[in-house]
Design a protein around this motif. Structure first.
Motif, PDB file in Angstrom:
ATOM      1  N   GLY A 115      -2.897 -14.325   0.371  1.00  0.00           N
ATOM      2  CA  GLY A 115      -4.106 -13.644  -0.042  1.00  0.00           C
ATOM      3  C   GLY A 115      -4.131 -12.248   0.533  1.00  0.00           C
ATOM      4  O   GLY A 115      -3.091 -11.661   0.855  1.00  0.00           O
ATOM      5  N   LEU A 116      -5.322 -11.683   0.682  1.00  0.00           N
ATOM      6  CA  LEU A 116      -5.444 -10.344   1.235  1.00  0.00           C
ATOM      7  C   LEU A 116      -4.995 -10.315   2.681  1.00  0.00           C
ATOM      8  O   LEU A 116      -5.296 -11.213   3.465  1.00  0.00           O
ATOM      9  CB  LEU A 116      -6.894  -9.865   1.125  1.00  0.00           C
ATOM     10  N   ALA A 117      -4.282  -9.263   3.026  1.00  0.00           N
ATOM     11  CA  ALA A 117      -3.710  -9.195   4.369  1.00  0.00           C
ATOM     12  C   ALA A 117      -4.772  -9.093   5.449  1.00  0.00           C
ATOM     13  O   ALA A 117      -4.523  -9.428   6.602  1.00  0.00           O
ATOM     14  CB  ALA A 117      -2.746  -8.016   4.465  1.00  0.00           C
ATOM     15  N   ASN A 118      -5.989  -8.631   5.087  1.00  0.00           N
ATOM     16  CA  ASN A 118      -7.045  -8.540   6.090  1.00  0.00           C
ATOM     17  C   ASN A 118      -7.765  -9.859   6.326  1.00  0.00           C
ATOM     18  O   ASN A 118      -8.692  -9.944   7.131  1.00  0.00           O
ATOM     19  CB  ASN A 118      -8.067  -7.463   5.704  1.00  0.00           C
ATOM     20  N   GLY A 119      -7.316 -10.890   5.590  1.00  0.00           N
ATOM     21  CA  GLY A 119      -7.828 -12.223   5.850  1.00  0.00           C
ATOM     22  C   GLY A 119      -9.156 -12.537   5.202  1.00  0.00           C
ATOM     23  O   GLY A 119      -9.738 -13.595   5.470  1.00  0.00           O
ATOM     24  N   GLY A 147       0.799  -1.210   0.000  1.00  0.00           N
ATOM     25  CA  GLY A 147       0.000   0.000   0.000  1.00  0.00           C
ATOM     26  C   GLY A 147       0.834   1.263   0.000  1.00  0.00           C
ATOM     27  O   GLY A 147       2.064   1.231   0.138  1.00  0.00           O
ATOM     28  N   PRO A 148       0.167   2.414  -0.119  1.00  0.00           N
ATOM     29  CA  PRO A 148       0.872   3.695  -0.255  1.00  0.00           C
ATOM     30  C   PRO A 148       1.841   3.993   0.878  1.00  0.00           C
ATOM     31  O   PRO A 148       2.894   4.595   0.651  1.00  0.00           O
ATOM     32  CB  PRO A 148      -0.263   4.721  -0.288  1.00  0.00           C
ATOM     33  N   SER A 149       1.518   3.584   2.104  1.00  0.00           N
ATOM     34  CA  SER A 149       2.377   3.911   3.245  1.00  0.00           C
ATOM     35  C   SER A 149       3.291   2.766   3.651  1.00  0.00           C
ATOM     36  O   SER A 149       3.856   2.766   4.744  1.00  0.00           O
ATOM     37  CB  SER A 149       1.509   4.324   4.446  1.00  0.00           C
ATOM     38  N   GLY A 150       3.430   1.769   2.779  1.00  0.00           N
ATOM     39  CA  GLY A 150       4.315   0.652   3.083  1.00  0.00           C
ATOM     40  C   GLY A 150       3.619  -0.475   3.818  1.00  0.00           C
ATOM     41  O   GLY A 150       4.280  -1.369   4.350  1.00  0.00           O
ATOM     42  N   ASP A 151       2.284  -0.456   3.838  1.00  0.00           N
ATOM     43  CA  ASP A 151       1.534  -1.525   4.476  1.00  0.00           C
ATOM     44  C   ASP A 151       1.355  -2.679   3.493  1.00  0.00           C
ATOM     45  O   ASP A 151       1.217  -2.477   2.291  1.00  0.00           O
ATOM     46  CB  ASP A 151       0.161  -1.015   4.931  1.00  0.00           C
ATOM     47  N   ILE A 152       1.341  -3.898   4.005  1.00  0.00           N
ATOM     48  CA  ILE A 152       1.157  -5.083   3.168  1.00  0.00           C
ATOM     49  C   ILE A 152      -0.327  -5.238   2.863  1.00  0.00           C
ATOM     50  O   ILE A 152      -1.144  -5.430   3.768  1.00  0.00           O
ATOM     51  CB  ILE A 152       1.688  -6.345   3.867  1.00  0.00           C
ATOM     52  N   GLU A 153      -0.690  -5.139   1.593  1.00  0.00           N
ATOM     53  CA  GLU A 153      -2.082  -5.305   1.193  1.00  0.00           C
ATOM     54  C   GLU A 153      -2.425  -6.761   0.901  1.00  0.00           C
ATOM     55  O   GLU A 153      -3.505  -7.237   1.250  1.00  0.00           O
ATOM     56  CB  GLU A 153      -2.381  -4.451  -0.038  1.00  0.00           C
TER      57      GLU A 153
END
Length: 484
Positions: A406-410, A81-87
């Motif tokens: 998969g998506l980091a939010n599970g 993601g934009p701030s370096g978060d794993i999407e």
């Protein structure tokens, strides 16, 4: 890499298969590692983030760690993601038996076109939907270790760079670029390097990995930009005439290009042809412009922009619409976004051994040239976090990426928990995910006229015999590594 006349044997061993780096062995963090500047909750993989990225950054990770405890690690794609978060993390090794992950290209529909090598010594290409974390369609080629394939002609054809293609029985090297028609399922055009280069005039081993053509792009109708890495050249091939319309670089003239990767074609506002290249063995990014505007005049190229500093075997550079450059700093296991003056504004680590990166929605190609930006000259990288000097931090980052599927939010089903329990290895294009889209996948394998030198046979998948030797040196703690 083959021993050549310009390098003594000892030097050839020291840079086996285009490798000349020393990688830190696991141990205490570097004393000079600087604090991380970031926004949001990026976790241990984010470096400097002083300006959020304009979109998602997709990183292709080959999966190889050098050092005393190194070895093959899983290949994957990472969406950041934009701030370096794993999407999201696409565990392609587990999902599709991918051994080596290579090129990844954004598509106009927001999906990704992925090139990879499977454990079965085949080339797998597929359209990947980041939202569903599934393939839309896939195609398998009976070609080993292809680094780049591009969708062209509105997706009707696939342009491929076919390397390591020596035909031992015919005593002929069939390294080539070719166009595969997805409708007819046939090769509609091919261009063989052996028809245009005299092996005796080159320093590379004709019977081994002769050209190592690692990239091919369509830059306009009938013009294809190719990167025969081992020739230290970027060339433009005219499909209509089959001639080489442009050459940048010369075999052995390593001050121009030194075993480069992934050249991109740009054009300045006044129409000046421009190339931005990962000048890998020179540990720099370079931009060349031809003010004559004549692609056929190789002598007309001038280096207009150079990015130097703390780079270790950079293998890709994309000019973004903002004028910043997205740099794949392969052996430092990171991707950087730098300003035209070299200031790092965004940084993310993805151990081990990143190959390619792309920004969504911005495409791989385009953006202003250094001349357009009034930023010509040599600029040194500054403002990065130096996390590559911190082995513990890299290991922590690797562990985090390994535990996301998969998506980091599970919300997406884990690729590791496929109910079928099967991995298609790139040989069965009618996978569950393809069927779920309602689209028909290509199923026909296309054969290679070349030999069957399996890159997995050395025990270090995707690496040749000399590289396996280098891997042995690494395992013995010599600190030597191999560049690919």
């Amino acid at each position: 890499m083959q021993a050549t006349s310009r390098r003594p044997l000892a030097a050839a061993v020291a840079v086996l298969c285009c490798l000349s780096m020393v990688v830190p062995v696991a141990g205490a963090p570097s004393a000079d590692a600087r604090p991380v500047a970031s926004q949001g909750s990026p976790g241990p993989c984010a470096g400097t983030v002083t300006s959020p990225a304009n979109g998602t950054t997709v990183i292709s990770v080959q999966g190889f760690e050098f050092g005393q405890d190194g070895g093959k690690r899983p290949a994957k794609l990472v969406g950041v993601g934009p701030s370096g978060d794993i999407e999201w993390v696409h565990q392609s090794a587990e999902k599709y038996d991918v051994v080596w992950g290579y090129d990844v290209d954004p598509m106009d529909n927001g999906n990704l076109f992925v090139t990879a090598t499977t454990r079965g010594h085949e080339t797998l290409v597929y359209e990947f939907d980041p939202d569903t974390q599934e393939r839309v369609w896939s195609k398998t080629f009976d070609l080993g270790d292809t680094h780049d394939a591009d969708l062209i002609n509105d997706g009707e054809a696939i342009l491929l760079a076919n390397m390591r293609n020596y035909n031992a029985s015919a005593e002929r090297n069939d390294d080539r670029i070719f166009v595969y028609n997805r409708t007819t399922e046939e090769i509609e055009w091919e261009w063989r390097f052996d028809d245009h280069y005299e092996p005796q005039n080159l320093e590379e081993n004709y019977t081994d990995d002769w050209t190592h053509v690692n990239d091919v792009d369509k830059i306009s109708d009938g013009l294809y930009l190719a990167s025969p890495r081992n020739f230290d050249q970027a060339i433009v091939v005219n499909r209509s005439t089959n001639d080489i319309a442009m050459t940048l670089g010369e075999d052995g003239e390593t001050d121009i290009l030194n075993e480069q990767h992934n050249p991109d074609y740009l054009e300045s506002g006044n129409g000046t042809p421009t190339l931005i290249v990962g000048d890998s063995e020179n540990d720099r990014i370079v931009e060349y412009a031809n003010p004559d505007g004549d692609l056929t005049d190789g002598d007309g190229w001038n280096r207009t922009w150079t990015l130097t500093g703390d780079l270790n075997w950079p293998r890709d550079a994309d000019r973004l619409p903002s004028g910043n450059t997205l740099v794949t700093d392969s052996s430092n296991h990171r991707v950087l976004e730098v300003t035209p003056e070299g200031e790092v504004v965004w940084e993310f680590y993805a151990p081990w051994l990143v190959y390619d990166a792309a920004r969504i929605p911005a495409g791989e190609h385009g953006g202003p040239t250094a001349m357009d930006l009034n930023a010509t000259g040599t600029h040194e990288i500054r403002g990065d976090s130096d996390l590559h000097k911190n082995q513990s931090r890299l290991s922590e980052c690797h562990a985090v990426l390994e535990n996301v599927s998969g998506l980091a939010n599970g919300t997406t089903e884990s690729a590791l928990d496929d109910e079928s329990g099967e991995s298609d290895g790139g040989t069965d294009a009618t996978s569950d995910d393809a069927e779920s889209t309602g689209e028909e996948s290509d199923e026909t394998n296309i054969g290679s006229d070349g030999g069957d030198d399996d890159p997995t046979s050395t025990g270090v998948p995707g690496f040749g015999p000399l590289a396996a030797l280098a891997g042995l040196f690494v395992a013995l703690g010599t600190g030597m590594g191999r560049r690919r």
